[in-house]
Motif scaffolding. Sequence first.
Motif, short mmCIF file in Angstrom:
data_model
loop_
_atom_site.label_atom_id
_atom_site.label_comp_id
_atom_site.label_asym_id
_atom_site.label_seq_id
_atom_site.Cartn_x
_atom_site.Cartn_y
_atom_site.Cartn_z
N ILE A 86 0.84 -1.20 0.00
CA ILE A 86 0.00 0.00 0.00
C ILE A 86 0.88 1.25 0.00
N SER A 87 2.15 1.08 0.33
CA SER A 87 2.96 2.27 0.55
C SER A 87 3.61 2.82 -0.70
N ALA A 88 3.60 2.05 -1.78
CA ALA A 88 4.27 2.48 -3.01
C ALA A 88 4.23 4.01 -3.09
N VAL A 89 5.40 4.58 -2.94
CA VAL A 89 5.53 6.03 -2.75
C VAL A 89 5.04 6.82 -3.96
N PHE A 90 4.42 7.97 -3.69
CA PHE A 90 4.03 8.90 -4.77
C PHE A 90 5.24 9.78 -5.07
N PRO A 91 5.91 9.60 -6.22
CA PRO A 91 7.19 10.28 -6.46
C PRO A 91 7.10 11.80 -6.55
N HIS A 92 5.93 12.33 -6.95
CA HIS A 92 5.83 13.78 -7.15
C HIS A 92 5.33 14.51 -5.92
N LEU A 93 4.91 13.77 -4.89
CA LEU A 93 4.56 14.41 -3.62
C LEU A 93 5.81 14.51 -2.76
N ALA A 108 12.03 15.98 4.53
CA ALA A 108 10.57 16.15 4.52
C ALA A 108 10.06 16.98 3.35
N ARG A 109 10.81 18.00 2.93
CA ARG A 109 10.30 18.91 1.89
C ARG A 109 10.73 18.51 0.48
N LEU A 110 11.58 17.49 0.38
CA LEU A 110 11.95 16.99 -0.95
C LEU A 110 10.81 16.16 -1.52
N THR A 111 10.75 16.07 -2.84
CA THR A 111 9.80 15.12 -3.41
C THR A 111 10.37 13.71 -3.22
N ALA A 112 9.47 12.74 -3.07
CA ALA A 112 9.90 11.36 -2.82
C ALA A 112 10.79 10.84 -3.94
N GLY A 113 10.53 11.29 -5.18
CA GLY A 113 11.33 10.86 -6.31
C GLY A 113 12.79 11.27 -6.24
N GLU A 114 13.09 12.27 -5.41
CA GLU A 114 14.47 12.75 -5.28
C GLU A 114 15.28 11.96 -4.26
N LEU A 115 14.62 11.11 -3.49
CA LEU A 115 15.31 10.40 -2.42
C LEU A 115 16.25 9.33 -2.96
#
Length: 250
Positions: free
Chosen positions: A88-95, A142-149
């Motif tokens: 269920i956690s599949a990250v939303f990359p643009h959030l 926290a303020r980065l988009t998930a896709g940048e991690l």
Amino acid sequence: MTDWVIETENLTKEFKGFRAVNNVDLKVARGTIHALIGPNGAGKTTCFNLITKFLQPTTGKILYNGRDITRMKPHDVARMGLVRSFQISAVFPHLTVLENVRVALQRPLGTAYHFWKPESSVEVLDDQAMDLLEQVGVSSYARLTAGELPYGRKRALEIATTLALDPEMLLLDEPMAGMGREDIKRISDLILSVAENRTVLMVEHNLSVVADLSDRITVLARGEILAEGSYAEVSSNPAVVEAYMGTGHG
């Protein structure tokens, strides 16, 4: 008497006549980290998918806290506290990282998809979301988009979104897949801390991780339980050594 969180009885799954899982009786004790291992084709993933309800068994029974969940749907068992990470956690990359956890926190409230609501209505969850990010060591992102991690931090975020559902039991499907040594150490430490007040069942290929983390190990081979016990017990079992040596670690 041992307190079992998960019990399977004669759990069997056939695919067009092929038995991927055959009469598996698995018991996972409350408050433990239990690993499911085995060579390629052993039936680990199928067994995991049966327990998390992504597959229906051909025959057999699955109990969670003594309750029969054999025919239940994945989202129903998740609501009961049996939660599979990276599902269920599949990250939303643009959030942002914070927004990902906030969405997960909204699920139990039934407001997860109320995107038309003013942002202020979900900002009340920010403190809780930051606490979760702190727990998994990614609050500074926290303020980065998930896709940048970086990859390992993304996995930590996925665990945070899973923890947002406040699971009683956490099921981890190859949590170390594709990770370098530094990330493996970080996620191993995270799993140990998460397991302090939860039960964990994980499928994992990395045997050094299994040795470090697991209280108990079940070894599958050709869809059946080959051995069970501590790492010392199963790693010195001739049948286990033969199963691994004969097929590679996979």
